[in-house]
Scaffold this motif. Structure first.
Motif, PDB file in Angstrom:
ATOM      1  N   ASP A  48       0.788  -1.321  -0.124  1.00  0.00           N
ATOM      2  CA  ASP A  48      -0.038   0.074   0.032  1.00  0.00           C
ATOM      3  C   ASP A  48       0.919   1.301  -0.208  1.00  0.00           C
ATOM      4  O   ASP A  48       2.210   1.160  -0.235  1.00  0.00           O
ATOM      5  N   GLU A 105       2.019   3.031   2.358  1.00  0.00           N
ATOM      6  CA  GLU A 105       2.829   2.932   3.647  1.00  0.00           C
ATOM      7  C   GLU A 105       3.796   1.802   3.581  1.00  0.00           C
ATOM      8  O   GLU A 105       5.066   1.946   3.909  1.00  0.00           O
ATOM      9  N   THR A 106       3.686   0.510   3.329  1.00  0.00           N
ATOM     10  CA  THR A 106       4.392  -0.764   3.556  1.00  0.00           C
ATOM     11  C   THR A 106       4.213  -1.549   2.501  1.00  0.00           C
ATOM     12  O   THR A 106       2.915  -1.760   1.795  1.00  0.00           O
ATOM     13  N   ARG A 147      10.129   0.506   1.957  1.00  0.00           N
ATOM     14  CA  ARG A 147       8.970   0.330   2.619  1.00  0.00           C
ATOM     15  C   ARG A 147       8.803  -1.349   2.681  1.00  0.00           C
ATOM     16  O   ARG A 147       7.566  -1.545   3.580  1.00  0.00           O
TER      17      ARG A 147
END
Length: 244
Positions: free
Chosen positions: A145, A147-148, A206
């Motif tokens: 996603d 974020e990670t 990430r």
């Protein structure tokens, strides 16, 4: 030698056709785009007519519960037509360790594909390859996603698609193995490590290790690492990544 290559316009198939043509063989690509439907059987008899070898590089459009039906129907049609046509060698591309991952329906479907071929009357070869380098981005997208990117610490041994195509091409023009040839890349990574290497080349950090993330979380131990006796392909991941 006349070779009918089903899935001959795809990532591996197009390279197999090019390799075989360059070697002086008559390699004919077949796919939906050429009017051949391996599910309905439309065009299959004509496609195998006169072929010395049939190479099946088609793949299920999904990895879900629909995949077993795809492989059952397509192989029934292709093996049946090849038997009637007197084809002398039938080659498929499968996955290293495919029979060691019962938790994945797609892997069970690929085992089914192998079983249909083994049960038929046509001499055969099964080329099992490790995970394609070209698929690493897709694997990361499944669990990523903004974020990670969560990846399990599953050991994998990535291989370049060109090396897979070379292995399939070599087997296709040889005597039927009536068994399996395993081919793999020269290096073993954990999947999260491979993700970090891949994203680091883009300045991205990430990746987070998560042994529950994605389909490869279902793989135990070294199940999809090349076994003893496998053919080791030459392309290293860093070299492939630099070119990609």
């Amino acid at each position: 030698m006349k070779i009918a290559v089903f899935g001959g316009t795809g990532l591996i198939g197009s390279q197999v056709v090019a390799n075989l043509t360059a070697a002086g063989h008559e390699a004919v690509p077949h796919s939906l785009s050429t009017g051949v439907d391996i599910i309905t059987g439309a065009g299959v008899d004509d496609a195998v007519a006169g072929a010395d070898v049939v190479v099946n590089l088609t793949n299920s459009p999904t990895f879900d519960d629909a995949s077993p039906a795809f492989f059952q129907t397509s192989m029934d049609n292709l093996v049946g037509a090849s038997t009637k046509a007197g084809v002398g060698h039938f080659v498929i591309l499968s996955i290293v360790g495919v029979d060691q991952v019962p938790g994945l329906v797609y892997y069970r479907a690929k085992v089914l594909q192998e079983d249909v071929l083994r049960a038929g009357d046509v001499p055969f070869s099964i080329v099992r390859a490790t995970q394609f380098m070209e698929f690493v981005d897709a694997i990361m997208s499944w669990t990523g996603d903004g974020e990670t990117v969560r990846l399990p610490r599953t050991p994998i041994q990535p291989i370049a698609a060109a090396d897979v195509a070379a292995a399939v091409s070599e087997v296709s023009v040889g005597a039927p193995l009536n068994g399996v040839r395993n081919v793999a890349g020269p290096e073993v990574f954990t999947l999260d490590e491979l993700g970090r290497i891949t994203l680091a080349a883009k300045g991205d950090s990430r990746v987070v290790a998560d042994d529950t993330a994605g389909m490869f979380a279902a793989v135990s131990g070294d199940a999809i690492i090349a076994p003893a006796g496998a053919v080791t392909a030459p392309t290293r991941y860093a070299d492939w990544l630099a070119r990609a």
